[in-house]
Every structure is written in C-alpha cells, then in structure tokens.
Scaffold this motif. Structure first.
Motif, PDB file in Angstrom:
ATOM      1  N   ASN A 176       0.807  -1.213   0.000  1.00  0.00           N
ATOM      2  CA  ASN A 176       0.000   0.000   0.000  1.00  0.00           C
ATOM      3  C   ASN A 176       0.840   1.263   0.000  1.00  0.00           C
ATOM      4  O   ASN A 176       0.497   2.259  -0.652  1.00  0.00           O
ATOM      5  CB  ASN A 176      -0.939   0.016   1.214  1.00  0.00           C
ATOM      6  N   GLU A 177       1.968   1.241   0.743  1.00  0.00           N
ATOM      7  CA  GLU A 177       2.767   2.457   0.839  1.00  0.00           C
ATOM      8  C   GLU A 177       3.426   2.832  -0.486  1.00  0.00           C
ATOM      9  O   GLU A 177       3.870   3.978  -0.663  1.00  0.00           O
ATOM     10  CB  GLU A 177       3.835   2.303   1.921  1.00  0.00           C
ATOM     11  N   SER A 178       3.493   1.890  -1.434  1.00  0.00           N
ATOM     12  CA  SER A 178       4.089   2.196  -2.734  1.00  0.00           C
ATOM     13  C   SER A 178       3.064   2.716  -3.738  1.00  0.00           C
ATOM     14  O   SER A 178       3.436   3.202  -4.807  1.00  0.00           O
ATOM     15  CB  SER A 178       4.768   0.951  -3.304  1.00  0.00           C
ATOM     16  N   ILE A 179       1.772   2.605  -3.400  1.00  0.00           N
ATOM     17  CA  ILE A 179       0.704   3.030  -4.313  1.00  0.00           C
ATOM     18  C   ILE A 179       0.225   4.420  -3.912  1.00  0.00           C
ATOM     19  O   ILE A 179      -0.330   4.616  -2.840  1.00  0.00           O
ATOM     20  CB  ILE A 179      -0.469   2.037  -4.290  1.00  0.00           C
ATOM     21  N   LYS A 180       0.453   5.383  -4.788  1.00  0.00           N
ATOM     22  CA  LYS A 180       0.061   6.761  -4.498  1.00  0.00           C
ATOM     23  C   LYS A 180      -1.398   7.028  -4.848  1.00  0.00           C
ATOM     24  O   LYS A 180      -2.054   7.868  -4.233  1.00  0.00           O
ATOM     25  CB  LYS A 180       0.957   7.746  -5.271  1.00  0.00           C
ATOM     26  N   THR A 186     -12.278   4.148 -18.572  1.00  0.00           N
ATOM     27  CA  THR A 186     -13.462   3.464 -19.093  1.00  0.00           C
ATOM     28  C   THR A 186     -13.291   3.122 -20.564  1.00  0.00           C
ATOM     29  O   THR A 186     -12.789   3.924 -21.353  1.00  0.00           O
ATOM     30  CB  THR A 186     -14.704   4.351 -18.916  1.00  0.00           C
ATOM     31  N   ASP A 187     -13.692   1.927 -20.933  1.00  0.00           N
ATOM     32  CA  ASP A 187     -13.675   1.489 -22.322  1.00  0.00           C
ATOM     33  C   ASP A 187     -14.752   0.438 -22.488  1.00  0.00           C
ATOM     34  O   ASP A 187     -14.929  -0.415 -21.615  1.00  0.00           O
ATOM     35  CB  ASP A 187     -12.304   0.921 -22.698  1.00  0.00           C
ATOM     36  N   SER A 188     -15.473   0.469 -23.584  1.00  0.00           N
ATOM     37  CA  SER A 188     -16.589  -0.457 -23.782  1.00  0.00           C
ATOM     38  C   SER A 188     -16.121  -1.904 -23.928  1.00  0.00           C
ATOM     39  O   SER A 188     -16.877  -2.841 -23.683  1.00  0.00           O
ATOM     40  CB  SER A 188     -17.386  -0.064 -25.030  1.00  0.00           C
ATOM     41  N   ARG A 189     -14.855  -2.109 -24.305  1.00  0.00           N
ATOM     42  CA  ARG A 189     -14.340  -3.463 -24.506  1.00  0.00           C
ATOM     43  C   ARG A 189     -13.282  -3.848 -23.475  1.00  0.00           C
ATOM     44  O   ARG A 189     -13.343  -4.927 -22.898  1.00  0.00           O
ATOM     45  CB  ARG A 189     -13.742  -3.592 -25.912  1.00  0.00           C
ATOM     46  N   SER A 190     -12.325  -2.974 -23.247  1.00  0.00           N
ATOM     47  CA  SER A 190     -11.208  -3.321 -22.353  1.00  0.00           C
ATOM     48  C   SER A 190     -10.838  -2.137 -21.461  1.00  0.00           C
ATOM     49  O   SER A 190      -9.893  -1.417 -21.763  1.00  0.00           O
ATOM     50  CB  SER A 190      -9.982  -3.749 -23.183  1.00  0.00           C
ATOM     51  N   PRO A 191     -11.567  -1.942 -20.356  1.00  0.00           N
ATOM     52  CA  PRO A 191     -11.194  -0.864 -19.435  1.00  0.00           C
ATOM     53  C   PRO A 191      -9.833  -1.151 -18.808  1.00  0.00           C
ATOM     54  O   PRO A 191      -9.380  -2.299 -18.786  1.00  0.00           O
ATOM     55  CB  PRO A 191     -12.312  -0.885 -18.383  1.00  0.00           C
ATOM     56  N   ILE A 192      -9.193  -0.101 -18.313  1.00  0.00           N
ATOM     57  CA  ILE A 192      -7.847  -0.230 -17.758  1.00  0.00           C
ATOM     58  C   ILE A 192      -7.818   0.282 -16.326  1.00  0.00           C
ATOM     59  O   ILE A 192      -8.358   1.356 -16.028  1.00  0.00           O
ATOM     60  CB  ILE A 192      -6.819   0.534 -18.612  1.00  0.00           C
ATOM     61  N   ILE A 193      -7.191  -0.486 -15.436  1.00  0.00           N
ATOM     62  CA  ILE A 193      -6.951  -0.069 -14.062  1.00  0.00           C
ATOM     63  C   ILE A 193      -5.489   0.337 -13.960  1.00  0.00           C
ATOM     64  O   ILE A 193      -4.601  -0.425 -14.354  1.00  0.00           O
ATOM     65  CB  ILE A 193      -7.261  -1.203 -13.066  1.00  0.00           C
ATOM     66  N   LYS A 194      -5.246   1.538 -13.437  1.00  0.00           N
ATOM     67  CA  LYS A 194      -3.878   2.048 -13.330  1.00  0.00           C
ATOM     68  C   LYS A 194      -3.468   2.155 -11.864  1.00  0.00           C
ATOM     69  O   LYS A 194      -4.215   2.683 -11.048  1.00  0.00           O
ATOM     70  CB  LYS A 194      -3.761   3.427 -13.984  1.00  0.00           C
ATOM     71  N   LEU A 195      -2.267   1.664 -11.568  1.00  0.00           N
ATOM     72  CA  LEU A 195      -1.668   1.856 -10.257  1.00  0.00           C
ATOM     73  C   LEU A 195      -0.577   2.907 -10.398  1.00  0.00           C
ATOM     74  O   LEU A 195       0.394   2.714 -11.136  1.00  0.00           O
ATOM     75  CB  LEU A 195      -1.065   0.558  -9.727  1.00  0.00           C
ATOM     76  N   HIS A 196      -0.752   4.023  -9.705  1.00  0.00           N
ATOM     77  CA  HIS A 196       0.229   5.106  -9.754  1.00  0.00           C
ATOM     78  C   HIS A 196       1.210   4.903  -8.604  1.00  0.00           C
ATOM     79  O   HIS A 196       0.882   5.129  -7.440  1.00  0.00           O
ATOM     80  CB  HIS A 196      -0.481   6.457  -9.641  1.00  0.00           C
ATOM     81  N   LEU A 197       2.422   4.453  -8.960  1.00  0.00           N
ATOM     82  CA  LEU A 197       3.437   4.153  -7.966  1.00  0.00           C
ATOM     83  C   LEU A 197       4.381   5.340  -7.792  1.00  0.00           C
ATOM     84  O   LEU A 197       4.178   6.393  -8.397  1.00  0.00           O
ATOM     85  CB  LEU A 197       4.211   2.903  -8.382  1.00  0.00           C
ATOM     86  N   GLU A 199       7.514   6.028  -8.810  1.00  0.00           N
ATOM     87  CA  GLU A 199       8.230   6.548  -9.974  1.00  0.00           C
ATOM     88  C   GLU A 199       7.724   5.991 -11.301  1.00  0.00           C
ATOM     89  O   GLU A 199       8.332   6.209 -12.336  1.00  0.00           O
ATOM     90  CB  GLU A 199       9.729   6.220  -9.836  1.00  0.00           C
ATOM     91  N   ARG A 200       6.643   5.278 -11.271  1.00  0.00           N
ATOM     92  CA  ARG A 200       6.118   4.706 -12.510  1.00  0.00           C
ATOM     93  C   ARG A 200       4.635   4.406 -12.366  1.00  0.00           C
ATOM     94  O   ARG A 200       4.052   4.541 -11.284  1.00  0.00           O
ATOM     95  CB  ARG A 200       6.869   3.425 -12.887  1.00  0.00           C
ATOM     96  N   MET A 201       4.039   4.008 -13.472  1.00  0.00           N
ATOM     97  CA  MET A 201       2.625   3.656 -13.472  1.00  0.00           C
ATOM     98  C   MET A 201       2.475   2.265 -14.087  1.00  0.00           C
ATOM     99  O   MET A 201       3.092   1.953 -15.108  1.00  0.00           O
ATOM    100  CB  MET A 201       1.817   4.674 -14.270  1.00  0.00           C
TER     101      MET A 201
END
Length: 282
Positions: A176-180, A186-197, A199-201
C-alpha cells in the motif's frame, strides 16, 4: 452446431462459444459451468478440450462418482509435502486451509472470474495467509500482453498473478505504501486499471468483464485515493478562508490539469475543482 450444452442441455451463451473455445473433438460444445466442473477433475480440459469427446467426459464423471473423491483432494494429491515459494514453505494442510478460506472470501465477494484464471487462483494460497483477507479481485492482465491474470486487493497490498498455460506463475506485489493512487479508464471493450506508484505507473487491462472491473475499482478507490480527497478538501479550505493570488490559482489549475492527464482525477472532478478555483478570480 447445437445451441445447447452437450452435458447439461442449457442454452449456450456468447461467452460459451467465444472463438470456439468450448468445442469438443466430436463437435459438441460445453457451457462454461460444465467446463468449470470438469476441469476440477482434469485440468487438461482447460487447455486441450478439443482432444476430448462427450463420451470421454461422461466416463470421467462416472469414474469420479465411483471414487467419490472431492475435487479439491484430487488437485492436492499432486502437491509435494512442502512447497517453497519466495522463501516460505507451506504444508498440504496449510494449503488446504488457506484454499478453503480464499474460496469462501471469493464467494462472499460474488467474484466473477473467468475459467482462464483457475491456475492463478491455485497460486493464491501460497501468497495470502489466513490473517490476510481478500477485499477485491478481478480478471486483469498487464497491457500489451497475452497472458491472463488476476488483480487482488487486500487491506495491506495489491497482488497481480499471471500464469501461462505452461510454466511458473509471475507474481507482482505492490504494498500500500508504494501506491500513491489508482485510476480507471473506461472502455466499452477493455477498461484499464492504473496503479500510480512512486516513480512509474502500472496498467492492467480488464477485457473479460467490464462491469466486474468497475466493481473492483469501486471497492479499492476509497483506500488508495483518500490522499487525493484530502488534498481536495485542503483546496476547498484555501478557497473559503485564505485570500489567494491569481498566480496561485493558475498554479493550482496547472497541477489539477496534470492530475487529470495522469488519470488520477476524472474529468468531472477536474471540472468541479476548476470551477471552485476560478470563482476566486471573480
């Protein structure tokens, strides 16, 4: 092609017949529920279903009834006495106990996982102890990859597990401490979940079930996005109580714009904060 499952005779859905994935060697087709039931008896059905006929499957079911062996026991008889994973060893008894706990948690969450994640689910008892609870789970794979996978959230971390048809599972652990922050595209076919860390995503594509991916995000966003909500409250406080210069307001707008570009703020959240800041210029 028959429009009904060759075993239970229920009408087949589009997911059952997707790309001919559930077709037997004799042309018969199974529904996903029957395939799931049979794969507990023989894992090979998930990968080589087209090598089996309906007669082969009926023989499997008959033999399973005669032996009266639970599906979980069949899966576990191939386990070694102790399994070494990331310097941790667990016995078959511990595996069984953790497996049952995880199964109960997934049922309570009404987890809607695809059949292709069975290998990943079998890895979870090696990763999650009895004291750690699963609070959300969904089908998710790294973007631009072909391997299936799951994304799991617990009170202290997120875990991604992907497992090819053959070979070892690939595990990624995000404390948890690494996830900012987390965000959802949203996408009708393939939505995306992003983890903002730090120094990177990291991006995960959820192509199996759009609604399930949204449900997963709704369960976790309050945990990981609370710092952002706190910042929004601070902005409100500044707007109400402290005189703000035009330069400060434009700096705040620039920061809000970057948050929106990075997917941390939605368009609606950006518009709301922008409106509040612009009122200070009037």
């Amino acid at each position: 092609m028959n429009n009904n499952c060759a075993l239970c005779n229920t009408e087949l859905t589009s997911m059952d017949t997707l790309l001919g994935a559930n077709t037997l060697s004799d042309g018969n087709v199974l529904c996903n529920k029957c395939l799931n039931k049979l794969s507990d008896i023989n894992d090979e059905l998930l990968y080589n279903l087209n090598k089996f006929s309906i007669d082969d499957l009926n023989k499997m079911l008959s033999a399973d009834k005669i032996e009266a062996v639970p599906a979980v026991a069949i899966a576990e008889q191939n386990l070694p006495a102790a399994i070494d994973f990331s310097s941790h060893q667990i016995s078959k008894e511990v595996y069984k106990r953790r497996h049952q706990k995880i199964k109960s948690e997934l049922e309570m969450l009404n987890a809607n996982l695809s059949l292709f994640t069975k290998g990943e689910i079998k890895e979870l008892p090696y990763l999650i102890s009895e004291e750690e609870q699963i609070i959300a789970i969904t089908d998710a794979q790294f973007v631009n990859t072909l391997a299936t996978g799951v994304l799991v959230a617990t009170p202290k971390r997120m875990i991604s597990v992907s497992k090819g048809m053959f070979g070892a599972a690939k595990i990624n652990d995000y404390p948890n401490e690494s996830i900012k922050a987390v965000s959802f595209v949203t996408d009708s076919r393939s939505p995306i979940i992003k983890l903002h860390l730090d120094e990177r995503m990291v991006e995960f594509e959820c192509f199996m079930d759009k609604e399930d991916a949204e449900k997963f995000y709704d369960r976790i966003k309050a945990i990981y996005n609370s710092p952002r909500e706190h910042s929004s409250k601070q902005i409100d406080s500044v707007n109400k109580n402290i005189p703000v210069s035009s330069e400060d307001i434009f700096n705040q707008l620039e920061k809000l714009g970057k948050l929106r570009e990075n997917g941390i703020l939605t368009d609606a959240e950006f518009a709301e904060q922008k409106k509040k800041l612009l009122k200070q210029l009037q």
